[in-house]
Write an enzyme that holds these catalytic residues in place. Structure first.
Site, PDB file in Angstrom:
ATOM      1  N   CYS A 130       0.758  -1.275   0.091  1.00 33.56           N
ATOM      2  CA  CYS A 130       0.315   0.247   0.024  1.00 33.56           C
ATOM      3  C   CYS A 130       1.139   1.377   0.277  1.00 33.56           C
ATOM      4  O   CYS A 130       0.822   1.826  -0.149  1.00 33.56           O
ATOM      5  CB  CYS A 130      -0.813   0.265   1.058  1.00 33.56           C
ATOM      6  SG  CYS A 130      -0.461  -0.354   2.847  1.00 33.56           S
ATOM      7  N   HIS A 259      -2.802   6.654   3.975  1.00 31.78           N
ATOM      8  CA  HIS A 259      -1.238   6.928   3.750  1.00 31.78           C
ATOM      9  C   HIS A 259      -1.307   8.083   3.313  1.00 31.78           C
ATOM     10  O   HIS A 259      -1.870   8.488   2.326  1.00 31.78           O
ATOM     11  CB  HIS A 259      -0.161   5.629   3.182  1.00 31.78           C
ATOM     12  CG  HIS A 259      -0.979   4.514   4.181  1.00 31.78           C
ATOM     13  ND1 HIS A 259      -1.057   4.577   5.007  1.00 31.78           N
ATOM     14  CD2 HIS A 259      -0.143   3.124   3.451  1.00 31.78           C
ATOM     15  CE1 HIS A 259      -1.089   2.947   5.722  1.00 31.78           C
ATOM     16  NE2 HIS A 259       0.118   2.008   4.759  1.00 31.78           N
TER      17      HIS A 259
END
Ligand code: 2RA
Length: 352
Positions: A130, A259
């Protein structure tokens, strides 16, 4: 009717987001949707696109008749079961780390290197980590036009990158410090967390509430973490730049999901902020949120739950020619995991 798709790990954190993504799609190309999970979850029911599905237990037979099997399970389960799915006739799209750096397994971000998915000698296509994924749409775009040469990245990674355990821990730590006069003396956050009875056995290497932790993943050689090496190795593989110079520092921050990365990217050719903005504006999977006058920029709290990658704070690096600095935010459970895996599966259907 259309191909049969399986979600392996359908009851897990990423599998559940995968089902949300499928439910939100206007249409899906699938004939049958099969939900596969551990024997513990087998027999439970989940509604997908208005139809109640019974979860079946992971077994070789569960893959019979499956055309595409999307794996949202830990590395060791993928390592064991993706080849089983392939043996039974499926293409495996794997969201774990088990196959990402295997030279016979393409590592795919559809809008960057989608055609790589067609060369898959092992019948497996891998989904990137990710952290890498959160910046790849933006970097792929700029690389195509300006030729990427060097990458220096700092990540600001959400607790859900450590799974449900990470989410639960951050919530519990936040409860432990809420309303307390802490964060003013070294060690007082830790003391509040201990006083609240939280176990010392945390998925994070230091308190995450009211803090940032410069450690994600496991310890690798020469002081690097697994997460930092993934950013380097996966960026090189996806962009087809085996010698790309990359340096990353990965940091966990007290954010639940999404993120962020501060990216410093050097290109072969001169690239202006205006050119970069135009390029991002034309990319369907990118939202440009960049108004220095507002000021307006992406933050995890504003991006969580969204499918696109958000890009802002685009600046020409003052002391580095041909170099841009920018900030990206991407939901680590969506584009960072379930969504990209699903988009790979869609790409495979389109190519068939
Ligand atoms: C993390 N990238 O954020 C990892 C999850 N795969 O910890």
């Amino acid at each position: 009717s259309g191909p049969t798709v399986a979600i392996v790990g359908a009851t897990g954190a990423v599998g559940s987001v995968m089902i949300e993504i499928m439910n939100a799609r206007e249409s899906v190309p699938w004939g049958e949707i099969r939900l596969i999970a551990s024997p513990r979850s087998a027999g439970s029911t989940i509604t997908v696109r208005g139809v109640e599905h019974t979860v079946v237990a992971l077994s070789p037979e569960a893959f019979d008749g499956v055309d595409i099997a999307m794996f949202d399970v830990p590395d060791e389960l993928s390592a064991e079961w993706a080849p089983v799915a392939v043996e039974r006739g499926a293409i495996a799209v794997d969201n774990s780390g088990a196959f990402r750096m295997d030279p016979e397994v393409p590592l795919v971000v559809p809008e960057v290197n989608g055609s790589a998915a067609t060369r898959r000698p092992k019948g497996i296509v891998a989904n990137p980590n990710c952290t890498t994924l959160s910046m790849m749409a933006a970097l792929g775009r700029l690389h195509e036009q300006f030729g990427l040469r060097e990458l220096v990245v700092s990540s600001y990674q959400a607790a859900s990158g450590s799974g449900q355990e990470g989410v639960d821990r951050l919530r519990a730590e936040l409860d432990a410090v809420a309303g307390k006069q802490v964060g003013e003396r070294a060690g007082d956050v830790s003391e509040a967390i201990t006083a609240a009875g939280l176990s010392e056995d945390s998925p994070f290497k230091a308190p995450l509430a009211l803090n940032v932790v410069p450690w994600c993943g496991s310890r690798k050689e020469d002081g690097w973490t697994s997460e930092e090496l993934k950013v380097r190795n996966e960026s090189r593989k996806i962009l087809g730049l085996p010698d790309l110079r990359v340096s990353a520092t990965c940091v966990r921050v007290p954010v639940l999901t999404t993120h962020s990365l501060a990216v410093h990217a050097k290109f072969e050719r001169e690239v202006t902020v205006e050119q970069a903005r135009r390029s991002f504006e034309q990319a369907p999977s990118i939202v440009l949120q960049d108004d220095p006058d507002g000021p307006d920029f992406p933050t995890p709290a504003g991006v969580v739950g969204a499918e696109p990658t958000y890009v802002g704070r685009i600046r020409q690096a003052l002391d580095f020619p041909e170099t841009l600095d920018f900030f990206v935010c991407g939901d680590n459970l969506r584009k960072g995991a379930a969504l990209n895996t699903y988009e790979i599966a869609e790409t495979l259907v389109e190519a068939s």
